[in-house]
Design an enzyme around this catalytic site. Structure first.
Site, short mmCIF file in Angstrom:
data_model
loop_
_atom_site.label_atom_id
_atom_site.label_comp_id
_atom_site.label_asym_id
_atom_site.label_seq_id
_atom_site.Cartn_x
_atom_site.Cartn_y
_atom_site.Cartn_z
N ASP A 10 1.20 -1.11 -0.11
CA ASP A 10 -0.72 -0.42 0.02
C ASP A 10 0.70 1.46 -0.13
OD1 ASP A 10 -2.65 2.18 0.16
OD2 ASP A 10 -1.86 2.03 1.88
N SER A 11 0.35 2.37 0.14
CA SER A 11 1.17 3.19 -0.37
C SER A 11 1.55 3.79 1.74
CB SER A 11 0.16 4.63 -0.43
OG SER A 11 -0.87 4.81 0.11
N TYR A 42 -0.48 8.57 -2.41
CA TYR A 42 -0.41 8.42 -4.00
C TYR A 42 -2.07 9.24 -4.62
CZ TYR A 42 2.53 4.45 -3.76
OH TYR A 42 3.39 3.74 -3.45
N GLY A 43 -3.03 8.87 -3.81
CA GLY A 43 -4.48 9.43 -4.20
C GLY A 43 -4.99 10.97 -4.75
N CYS A 73 -4.63 -1.14 -1.58
CA CYS A 73 -4.41 0.04 -1.59
C CYS A 73 -5.32 0.82 -3.42
CB CYS A 73 -3.41 0.42 -2.65
SG CYS A 73 -3.28 2.35 -2.99
N THR A 75 -6.41 3.18 -4.26
CA THR A 75 -5.99 4.29 -5.87
C THR A 75 -5.25 3.61 -6.52
OG1 THR A 75 -5.34 5.77 -3.21
CG2 THR A 75 -4.51 5.53 -6.08
N GLU A 151 -2.58 8.47 8.87
CA GLU A 151 -1.38 8.60 8.64
C GLU A 151 -0.44 9.76 9.34
OE1 GLU A 151 1.69 7.17 6.37
OE2 GLU A 151 -0.61 5.92 5.69
N CYS A 185 -10.82 3.55 0.14
CA CYS A 185 -9.49 3.64 0.07
C CYS A 185 -9.16 2.96 1.56
CB CYS A 185 -8.96 4.84 0.66
SG CYS A 185 -7.90 5.19 0.75
N THR A 186 -7.72 2.38 1.70
CA THR A 186 -7.88 1.00 2.44
C THR A 186 -7.64 1.44 3.69
OG1 THR A 186 -5.69 0.65 2.02
CG2 THR A 186 -7.09 -0.87 1.51
N HIS A 187 -7.37 3.06 3.82
CA HIS A 187 -6.97 2.94 4.97
C HIS A 187 -8.45 3.93 5.69
CE1 HIS A 187 -2.47 5.18 3.58
NE2 HIS A 187 -2.39 5.59 4.94
N1 DGL Z 1 -4.52 3.32 1.34
C1 DGL Z 1 -4.52 3.82 -0.56
C2 DGL Z 1 -5.87 3.84 -0.55
O1 DGL Z 1 -6.64 2.78 -0.90
C3 DGL Z 1 -4.78 5.20 0.38
C4 DGL Z 1 -4.31 6.57 -0.73
C5 DGL Z 1 -3.36 7.38 -1.34
O2 DGL Z 1 -1.78 7.05 -0.70
O3 DGL Z 1 -3.61 8.25 -1.22
O4 DGL Z 1 -6.15 4.71 -1.62
#
Ligand code: DGL
Length: 272
Positions: A10-11, A42-43, A73, A75, A151, A185-187
């Site tokens: 993931d990011s 990343y998004g 992720c 994204t 984060e 989004c997994t966050h």
């Molecule tokens: N966990 C990422 C997702 O599912 C986070 C995206 C990001 O880094 O912006 O989209």
């Protein structure tokens, strides 16, 4: 039987929501995790950049000798389209598994989707839901401030900043009447308590957890179980501070996190 680990990336910290579910549904599997905390988010980036990062992340994970890979992720999963980063390994992103679970859970035919700006702009969740069930109504909302909140450890549902940001983003979803919400989004499951407080009895689907449950099916169908008993090892890699990653992982897993955390610099990552 296959004793190689499962690879997850993931990011940042978001993919740990997938790891947590893997630990529940496949407790005896080893897991290798990469969180690109030096380049999160990343998004907010272009599709080309997201794909370039995903290719580097996937190459790193593949080098760890994994038997299956999960892009945990939203994204990355929604940016990929036809781009194949699997290197021939069994692979899943999070979009299709979450869409499938949401379609089953939606009793009134209305599904809400939240995700990063890139994910929502891609329309990937909506397309995936409609491929399964064209008549379902889908309401999507980008929540660009959620990833920085997570984060930076802002996840307490009673925190006034968390509460207000969640309220602003989710008001249109609440108004849509959706009875299921995909946290695309997994966050976002790190904010599940605050989201649940705002939406009441809407069913929440964690995209990372859905991908973990789907991965379990792939493992069983491919007879790729580790064949061990007892808990597998969790080996994490991060592109920024290992210490900060460990602190955040401990916060997320409570006492349940006894994995290793090592740093890999971006220079090393792009060389793989
Ligand atoms: N966990 C990422 C997702 O599912 C986070 C995206 C990001 O880094 O912006 O989209």
């Amino acid at each position: 039987m296959d004793s190689r680990p499962i690879g997850v990336f993931d990011s940042g910290l978001g993919g740990l929501t997938c790891v947590a579910e893997l630990m529940k549904v496949l407790p005896d599997e080893d897991i290798v995790y990469f969180g690109d905390t030096a380049r999160v988010p990343y998004g907010t980036r272009s599709r080309n950049t997201i794909i370039e990062y995903a290719q580097q992340d996937a190459a790193f994970i593949r080098k760890k000798g994994v038997k299956l890979m999960i892009a945990a992720c939203g994204t990355v999963s929604s940016a990929l389209g036809d781009v194949d980063i699997s290197g021939g390994l069994p692979f899943t992103g999070v979009v299709e598994p979450a869409a499938a679970e949401a379609v089953i859970a939606a009793e009134n035919g209305i599904i809400g989707v939240i995700g990063t700006a890139a994910t929502i702009a891609s329309g990937a969740y909506e397309a995936s839901i409609k491929r399964i069930f064209p008549d379902i109504k889908v309401y999507s909302q980008a929540c660009p401030l959620f990833v920085p909140l997570v984060e930076n450890g802002f996840t307490d549902k009673n925190d006034i900043v968390v509460k207000e940001i969640v309220r602003r983003y989710l008001e249109p979803i609440k108004a849509s009447g959706a009875d299921v919400l995909i946290m695309g989004c997994t966050h976002y499951p790190h904010l599940a308590d605050a989201i649940a407080d705002m939406l009441g009895d809407v069913k929440l689907i964690s995209s990372g957890a859905a991908a973990a449950r789907y991965a379990k099916r792939l493992i069983i169908e491919g007879s790729m179980q580790s064949g061990r008993s007892g808990h597998g090892k969790i080996s994490c890699y991060t592109s920024d501070s290992a210490e900060k990653f460990r602190e955040n992982a401990a916060l997320f897993f409570g006492n349940g996190f006894d994995g290793t955390v090592d740093r890999i610099t971006i220079e090393e990552l792009v060389k793989t």
